[in-house]
Design an enzyme around this catalytic site. Sequence first.
Site, PDB file in Angstrom:
ATOM      1  N   ASP A  40     120.520 171.844  22.591  1.00 26.74           N
ATOM      2  CA  ASP A  40     120.841 171.756  24.012  1.00 26.74           C
ATOM      3  C   ASP A  40     119.705 172.328  24.864  1.00 26.74           C
ATOM      4  O   ASP A  40     118.994 173.234  24.427  1.00 26.74           O
ATOM      5  CB  ASP A  40     122.146 172.531  24.272  1.00 26.74           C
ATOM      6  CG  ASP A  40     122.765 172.189  25.623  1.00 26.74           C
ATOM      7  OD1 ASP A  40     122.338 171.192  26.240  1.00 26.74           O
ATOM      8  OD2 ASP A  40     123.669 172.925  26.059  1.00 26.74           O
ATOM      9  N   HIS A  57     113.472 165.492  26.384  1.00 23.80           N
ATOM     10  CA  HIS A  57     113.938 164.921  25.121  1.00 23.80           C
ATOM     11  C   HIS A  57     112.763 164.658  24.176  1.00 23.80           C
ATOM     12  O   HIS A  57     112.870 164.856  22.967  1.00 23.80           O
ATOM     13  CB  HIS A  57     114.716 163.630  25.382  1.00 23.80           C
ATOM     14  CG  HIS A  57     115.998 163.848  26.153  1.00 23.80           C
ATOM     15  ND1 HIS A  57     116.888 164.854  25.838  1.00 23.80           N
ATOM     16  CD2 HIS A  57     116.536 163.196  27.220  1.00 23.80           C
ATOM     17  CE1 HIS A  57     117.925 164.804  26.687  1.00 23.80           C
ATOM     18  NE2 HIS A  57     117.721 163.821  27.530  1.00 23.80           N
ATOM     19  N   LEU A 151     116.336 168.182   0.874  1.00 21.93           N
ATOM     20  CA  LEU A 151     117.020 168.562   2.107  1.00 21.93           C
ATOM     21  C   LEU A 151     117.984 167.438   2.459  1.00 21.93           C
ATOM     22  O   LEU A 151     117.601 166.265   2.450  1.00 21.93           O
ATOM     23  CB  LEU A 151     116.022 168.746   3.257  1.00 21.93           C
ATOM     24  CG  LEU A 151     116.659 168.997   4.635  1.00 21.93           C
ATOM     25  CD1 LEU A 151     117.286 170.389   4.702  1.00 21.93           C
ATOM     26  CD2 LEU A 151     115.635 168.825   5.758  1.00 21.93           C
TER      27      LEU A 151
HETATM   28  C1  FPP Z   1     121.103 168.030  24.989  1.00 21.09           C
HETATM   29  O1  FPP Z   1     120.287 168.557  25.997  1.00 21.09           O
HETATM   30  C2  FPP Z   1     120.311 167.115  24.186  1.00 21.09           C
HETATM   31  C3  FPP Z   1     120.621 165.824  23.971  1.00 21.09           C
HETATM   32  C4  FPP Z   1     121.815 165.170  24.541  1.00 21.09           C
HETATM   33  C5  FPP Z   1     119.720 164.956  23.206  1.00 21.09           C
HETATM   34  C6  FPP Z   1     119.174 165.541  21.948  1.00 21.09           C
HETATM   35  C7  FPP Z   1     118.015 164.731  21.569  1.00 21.09           C
HETATM   36  C8  FPP Z   1     116.848 165.188  21.092  1.00 21.09           C
HETATM   37  C9  FPP Z   1     116.601 166.578  20.736  1.00 21.09           C
HETATM   38  C10 FPP Z   1     115.723 164.226  20.996  1.00 21.09           C
HETATM   39  C11 FPP Z   1     115.373 163.647  19.700  1.00 21.09           C
HETATM   40  C12 FPP Z   1     116.333 163.736  18.591  1.00 21.09           C
HETATM   41  C13 FPP Z   1     116.067 163.228  17.379  1.00 21.09           C
HETATM   42  C14 FPP Z   1     117.057 163.355  16.290  1.00 21.09           C
HETATM   43  C15 FPP Z   1     114.815 162.544  17.068  1.00 21.09           C
HETATM   44  P1  FPP Z   1     120.578 168.174  27.510  1.00 21.09           P
HETATM   45  O2  FPP Z   1     119.741 167.012  27.863  1.00 21.09           O
HETATM   46  O3  FPP Z   1     122.044 167.997  27.711  1.00 21.09           O
HETATM   47  O4  FPP Z   1     120.073 169.436  28.258  1.00 21.09           O
HETATM   48  P2  FPP Z   1     120.614 170.032  29.617  1.00 21.09           P
HETATM   49  O5  FPP Z   1     121.975 170.617  29.321  1.00 21.09           O
HETATM   50  O6  FPP Z   1     119.606 171.090  29.941  1.00 21.09           O
HETATM   51  O7  FPP Z   1     120.663 168.934  30.625  1.00 21.09           O
END
Ligand code: FPP
Length: 261
Positions: A40, A57, A151
């Site tokens: 997150d 992201h 893994l």
């Molecule tokens: C939450 O942060 C994150 C997500 C919804 C996306 C997670 C994706 C990645 C880490 C990118 C790549 C993943 C892979 C497996 C290659 P948020 O965007 O909700 O953060 P915020 O709460 O600060 O808005």
Amino acid sequence: MFNSSPLTAAQAAEEVKTGAAAQPAAGAGARPRHVAIIMDGNGRWAKARGLPRLAGHRRGAETVRRIVEAAPDLGVEWLTLYAFSTENWKRSTEEVTGLMELFAIYIRREGRELKRRGARVRFIGERGRLAPDLATAMARLEADTAGNDKLNLTIAINYGGRDEIAAAARRLAEDVAAGLLDPACVDAAALESRLATHGFPDPDLVIRTSGEMRTSNFLPWQTAYSEFAFVDDYWPDFSVERFGEALASFGARQRRFGAVG
Ligand code: FPP
């Protein structure tokens, strides 16, 4: 942030560098075998820098690569990452499309390396709503890595824990209706055997980054007895050292699974 522990973050980081075996030193606490991570804070990381959310992201995907690479050297055998929830479709089309592209890019760029490193990659979540090309790439990576065991990497895409449990309950009902299952045999094991994670050990430790303290529909069945570590860093800033600290905090805890300690 974390409890004091017999394994320091510096030691954990050193083990990553040296590739030392996962065996804890005498007197050191246990290591989590299965770690699940709620990644997150990508959006806030980007906002703090005046960048579009997708930039967060993208940096988050780099963190995924680093953490996946470090996990086996830290004794983690199972790593489950929450990449996209069933609720994430509510985001803008631009963000959703960008995330889906990132998943495809990750599979394309990292797939061969994951295979070479001995990772077995699996995806959980409902695939029907994903683009056919992405779903095909996911299935291909699963097949290509099916023989690996260094893994167990599971990536949750379009995953929702309540949906997963409801689907398992539906399968139970179908089996009962078909006369294949006696209703008296519907127990926790029967339901577990119909979950997407059937056969996986339950997560020992769940880490959530960005300072938020909730579980957001991530593995609600499987985490009934998991330990939790909430880390302040946004996911793009989450380092291998911080990962080591979270693992070390687990070693300092006493798990009782409902028994008296
Ligand atoms: C939450 O942060 C994150 C997500 C919804 C996306 C997670 C994706 C990645 C880490 C990118 C790549 C993943 C892979 C497996 C290659 P948020 O965007 O909700 O953060 P915020 O709460 O600060 O808005």
